[in-house]
Structure formats: structure tokens, C-alpha cells
Design a protein around this motif. Structure first.
Motif: not given
Lengths: 423, 423
Positions: A25-26, A62, A145, A153, A233, A376, B283, B285, B287
Motif C-alpha cells: 500500500h505504500e 496510511y 478492504y 486481498t 483503519r 485514498h 498483492y 501488504t 500496516s
């Protein structure tokens, strides 16, 4: 143009030793080309890229940066614990302290299982729900997500369909859609997953409809299934409790991560006694799940969350940012769609189906020292001040003026177009 | 009896807020009742439980402690990086430094994907292999531990069989069994997983037969499948490279974790260019996967691994321990089965099918200040000295004398018996 010689040199080296040069994600592949990939420093509300350029950072890693990067109280607690012991042959007493503290803060929770990734927490939630109910089917909202394991995923590379057996979709905030999905499952329903609000990438955010949330609870009560809120999140960004306390609905399980240790690596599954037997029946573990340092950081973070006005401040600053941006945008002839909680803003442009305006805006903001994301949701943090928001609004004024004057020559991002075409 | 008032109080509190009071590989439910659950301190080769009792620790946090707890050079590197930035909106330059360093040390590797759990690395290996080959079937050795995700967790609570679709078993070290498994798969083989040596719980360890290892490589070359060595537990404990360099076989993918940052939380998937396209197609990932602190710790750890004699020392001390224990055991009429690499010893007793002697031994060692495990492989670390091994051997002499005198009254561990009965 900002200086980026060091960033480019790092990317060149990375291209050799990291697949695609970067992953996850980064990775900046789906951001404007000028966005830096590497960061050398972070403090408070700011990050510095490898070339030393400073940005007011609305991504907050994030999510993990909740109270400001490098918070001295939290990092001191971590360093003190490191001197005593971190990853040992058993957990430290801090494990018990932390679990008690989380149970004390989160109304629905009777117990805690600490882990490392958000995906660990969501996967354990699924497995515990199946163990508790003896049922198999998991309902998730379309587009939501819930992590990057094979079962969830968003990109299907290397995944076999069997790994997603018994995962069904419903439409977020749509009680009728949820009812239909539950009816279709028959007597095989293990759990309903819900994000605290709709925070899907590339889309407007949508707050939860209490009717939908209550119906999810009722359907779980009627069928014996577990209600799971994925708060990875948004946890502790909306309320000092599970986010669905705001709509008056208590889940059986909630998933936490990202920010409850202000960036130190820890996540958690929280549950009520309704799912304790299920949690006791699963086996999940990891080499570093019982490490004491992130627990000490989490305990200090939770203390600050309880005792400070971080939440009220980020909401007030978020309102100021949202109102200010609306005015600035209008001045330059743009209509912004600013959605979701003000402290977790998603900012999209009306009339921008291929995101070319949003990308140009993000690029122009970056040049002015403000890191915003074109597709995002973003985050405010407790280290931000009124002066920071003023700075962001001033940058936005310049950025949107620049975008307005160059609008005829904007082009969409090629990799983003390829991705959207594939979906 | 060692003091355990604080440990019992912590357990009592934990029983309320943690399912089963504790979970995962560091739970003590399957250890002698006197084993402490909570540890307050760790330094060098020693750990202190919550009541302040000190133990020479042969578990090394189940692997992460490679060079000694609280290594000052490594922890200083971590603290220095923490002051600059940890979890940020992008990785630090340390990501590139670390990946280059790993590729430089591990002969088969052309690239690296950093992650957080060992299970992250094994799951990405599976997924990358499927993406690379377009095939589905994964062969794993019967009884081998490759993590705690639904596809591989050893306990099936809450798992649906579909999550393990296309996972087939073969017999470790048995080339004929592997050939038969490959033949049965037909043209659907994505990967063969192999532990560097057989280090299954409750069993004697077995070093890899080079014939089997070479056959695994050949079968992958013939079918196009990927060969995966799961070095999470043994990485850098056998050789300063992938463990299968010792048998002259290079995998396409290797999984790392536990100890390459000496206990700081980081793991990694390493791969050769034969599987780069597969890695680029998945994919995955998390945090905290790109957090800089554990990377800085890993870089310092790898420097020490390259420049110090930690490996030769742990082997020499492991040989001294093994030889000494054999003599001590014989003195008291026991025959030990000491298997696997001397620096990762498994110690079981002949004529002890229900582990009652092993449990009594572990308990008696604990009373004498030495933490050994009755059914899981152990670890030496770089902070151990000749004096530590002498201390362990003296403890063993007393412990085995005590076990000999009480042998008629020993009973098997009830929860272990229930577990073994269930299998």
C-alpha cells in the motif's frame, strides 16, 4: 519541481532487489510521478523525504500516526521497555495490562487477542466466527478492504478461488441487500463483516446508516452469526470506543490495528463473550505477537487517548479544513466531494472520472509542501495545529489556481487507467 | 519450588481478558505447570520471570534471540532510527539497504519482500509460486510447521477444508514419496515446500538427506514449479546463507523471520529471478511492513552476523552441551535422543512415549534456573558462554538425579494426553 535526486537513486537500486521496485500500500506506482517513495524522517505532523523536502502529511502512514510522529511520551515508553525486554520466551506483564485497558475502553469487548497485522485480526475474526458457530459463510461488503490475505486481498494474483470459498458479498449500507445475502446463505452463516463506514479507495466515503447497522445486528442475533466491525483503519479516530458505538450497535468481534500504539507494530482482535469459545478454539500466532515494546507503546497511547482532547481537536481541525477547502475550490471553479468523517477525509473532484484533476491537485499540493492523496482517504493527527490547517489551505489556493490554468493539458495516469480498465 | 505469586496473579487477571488466558506458541498450557507464563526482563542469554526468577534460556523466544537479548549495538541502532522515523507514509532508505544486504548474503536470492510474520512470508511464497507458474498444487512435508494461517495452521479449529484445497503432503527426506506426490499432481504443481531440516514438534529432528533435497530441485526444474525453503526458524543459525547451501541445493524462494533482526519484528520472502514475475503479480501488504526501526535493527544484526564468530561459537557450545548431556544422562541411567543441529537441539528421552520423563526433566531444570523445553526444539544464542553451558550441565546432573529418584511416581501431562489422543 522539488529535488528528488536521492529518491530516484534509491528507486534505481530498489528496482534490482525488490519486485516492482516496491510493493504494497505504500508503493507510489498509482500516485503522481513526482511523489517521493522514500522518507528519511517524521516528526509531529510532518514527514521529510529522502531529499530533505518537508511535507505536512495527511496520510499519517496510511493510519498509524494518530497523535503525531515520534510522540516523545509514547516512544520513551517503548525505549524503556526495550531496555527491559521485547521479544522474550513469554509475554511481559504488559500483555495483561494492555488487554485490560482495551477491554476497559471498548464497550463490546470482554477479551483481546493481540497480533501484528490488521490482516491477522480480520483473519482471526473470520476463523473464530466459524469456530464459534460451526457455520462457514462470511458476508463482506462489496469493495470493502479487509486485508491482504488470500481470502480478502483485493488483487487476485496468485489466489485460487477455493481460498475464497464461502465469502459472499452484500452492498454496504443496504439493509435489503444484506437481508437477501443472509437469506441466500440459509443456515450456513458464520459472520457479517462491516467497515465502521464505507472507506473504499477511489470512491466517496459514506457514513453508516443506523438502519443497516441495526439490521446487521438483528440478523446475527436471529441466525447465531457473529457481527464483526473492522476498525483497523478508523479505530479510535471516531470515538474512544468501537466506531459503531456512534450508531448504537455493538459487534461480537472488532478488528484493530494501525494506530492504537501510534505506529508501533501491534494489532488486535477484540471480542465479546458471545464469541469467546470460538476464539478459544482457533490456533493463531506469530513470532513477534507477544513482544513487549509495542504493548508498552500501546498502553501509553491509550492513556493519552483517554486523557487528552486529541479527538475533539482533530475533529475541529478537520471541520476547518473541510470548510476552508470548499471555499478555496469554489474560488477556482471546482466542486470538491469531501466525504466521510472530517478527521478522515476523502477528497475527490466532481467531473473527474479518470482522476486527472485529483492527480494534478495532489501534485501541486506536494510542490507546496503538503502531502495529500488523490484517491485514498486521508487522516488528521493529534499533532496538527490551526497553523498547519492554514498552511494547507494556502497551499490549496495556489495548487487549485495552478490546476485551473493547466486543466486543458492534464492527462490521466497511465497505470491507473490500465488498472481501472482491468476492473 | 520457585516463587510464582506474581505469575499466578497475572494468569488470574489474564483468564478474564484473554481467551484461554493465553494463546499461540508462547502459551504454557502444554508445559509443566510450574513453568512461568510471564517474563519481566531479558538480557544476553538470560530471562527473568515476573517473580524475578532468573533462567538460562534455551528457547530464545522460540527463535528470535540469535545474538543475545538486548544486544546493545542492535538496540542502539533501533533507538537511533526511532528518533528519525519508524512507521511513515513510505519506507525509509533502510529498506533498500536491507534488501541489498540480504541479497548479498543469501546466494539464491535476487530480491526481497519484507513483511512482519513468518506466516506472511510463507503465504506470499505460496501465492507468488502460484502466480509464477499458473498452477495450483502446493506440496508440504507431513507434520511440518509453515505458519498459522488457515492454509497451514496445525490446529484445524475454525478452518474450512476449502482453505486447504490443493495442499498435498509428502514424507520429508523421502525422495520416493516426493516423486509419488509430484506424479499424482500431474501438470498442476506450483511449489514444493521444504523445511531446511525436519524440526517438527514432539519428534526427533532429522537433517536433510542431500538426495531428497537434490531430487526436490530436479522435480521443480522438470515441472516448472518453485522450490521453497522455509528458513523462518533456522535462518542464519546453520550458515550465513540459506540453510540448504549446506546440502548444495538452491531454492527459488526462501522464507525468513524470527531472528534476522535479533527479535525486532520483521520477516521476509527472498526469491530468485525465476520467481520475480510471480512476486510482482501478487498483492500483499501490512500496516507495519515498511516500518524503519526493525530494518535498522536487521541491518546491524546482519553486520554482526557477517563480522563475528557467533555461528562457530554457538556450534562449539552446542557440541559441548550435547556431549556433556549424554554423559550426565548416562550417569543417571537415561538415554537421551539429542537430534538436529547442535545449536538447535531437540532433547527427548528414550522410553518416554508420553513425555512424562521429559516434562519432569524440564521442571527440574527450571527449578535449577535453566529453561528447557520438553518437546520443541531449542536454540543456543551468541551471548552464551562456556560458563553457561557448564551451569546447564550441572543443573542437568541435579535434575536427572531428581527425576531418577521420583520416576515411579511421574504422571503424564493431562492436556498433552488429551491432545495426543485427539490426533
Amino acid at each position: 519541481m522539488v529535488a528528488n535526486v536521492k529518491d530516484l537513486a534509491l528507486r534505481e537500486r530498489a528496482a534490482k532487489v525488490i519486485p516492482n521496485g516496491m510493493y504494497g500500500h505504500e508503493a507510489t506506482h498509482l500516485l503522481p510521478a513526482s511523489f517521493p517513495q522514500y522518507f528519511s524522517r517524521a516528526k509531529g505532523a510532518y514527514i521529510w523525504d529522502a531529499d530533505g523536502n518537508r511535507y505536512l502529511d495527511f496520510m499519517c502512514a496510511y493510519g498509524p500516526n494518530l497523535l503525531g510522529y515520534g510522540d516523545e511520551l509514547i516512544d520513551s515508553a517503548a525505549v524503556r521497555q526495550l531496555a527491559e525486554g521485547d521479544t522474550m520466551t513469554g509475554p511481559g506483564p504488559v500483555l495483561v495490562d494492555l488487554c485490560e485497558k482495551l477491554v476497559g475502553m471498548v464497550s463490546h469487548a470482554d477479551w483481546v487477542m493481540v497480533c501484528k497485522n490488521g490482516t491477522d485480526a480480520t483473519t482471526m475474526a473470520m476463523t473464530a466466527a466459524r469456530a464459534q458457530t460451526g457455520m462457514r459463510r462470511i458476508l463482506v461488503a462489496d469493495g470493502a478492504y479487509h486485508g491482504a490475505a488470500p481470502w480478502c486481498t483485493p488483487m487476485p494474483g496468485g489466489i485460487v478461488p477455493e481460498e475464497r470459498a464461502f465469502i459472499s458479498k452484500y452492498k454496504y449500507n443496504d439493509a435489503a441487500s444484506l437481508e437477501a445475502a443472509v437469506a441466500e446463505v440459509g443456515d450456513d452463516l458464520a459472520a457479517i463483516f462491516a467497515s465502521p463506514f464505507k472507506h473504499d479507495a477511489f470512491e466517496d466515503q459514506v457514513l453508516p446508516d443506523p438502519t443497516y447497522a441495526r439490521r446487521a445486528r438483528e440478523l446475527c442475533d436471529q441466525t447465531g452469526a457473529m457481527l464483526i466491525v473492522d476498525d483497523v483503519r478508523a479505530g479510535f479516530r471516531l470515538v474512544r470506543d468501537c466506531s459503531w458505538e456512534l450508531v448504537g450497535v455493538r459487534p461480537d468481534l472488532s478488528c484493530w490495528g494501525k494506530s492504537f500504539a501510534n505506529g508501533h507494530p501491534i494489532s488486535a482482535l477484540l471480542g465479546s463473550d458471545r464469541c469467546r469459545a470460538g476464539a478459544e478454539a482457533i490456533y493463531a500466532t506469530g513470532s513477534f505477537w507477544f513482544s513487549a515494546v509495542p504493548m508498552a507503546a500501546a498502553i501509553e497511547t491509550l492513556r493519552i487517548l483517554a486523557e487528552s482532547d486529541y479527538l475533539e481537536r482533530t475533529i475541529r481541525l478537520g471541520e476547518k479544513l473541510r470548510a476552508g477547502l470548499a471555499i478555496v475550490a469554489e474560488r477556482h471553479g471546482f466542486t470538491l466531494r469531501q466525504t466521510g468523517p472530517v478527521q478522515m477525509p476523502q477528497i475527490l473532484f466532481d467531473g473527474d472520472p479518470d482522476f486527472r484533476i485529483g492527480f494534478a491537485w495532489a501534485e501541486a499540493m506536494l510542490e507546496r509542501g503538503v502531502y495529500v492523496h488523490p484517491w485514498h482517504n486521508m487522516f488528521l493527527n493529534g499533532a496538527m495545529t490551526d497553523a498547519d490547517i492554514d498552511f494547507a489551505l494556502e497551499a490549496a489556493d495556489g495548487a487549485l489556481s495552478q490546476v485551473r490554468s493547466s486543466i486543458a493539458s492534464l492527462e490521466p495516469h497511465p497505470m491507473l487507467m490500465a488498472l481501472m480498465g482491468a476492473h
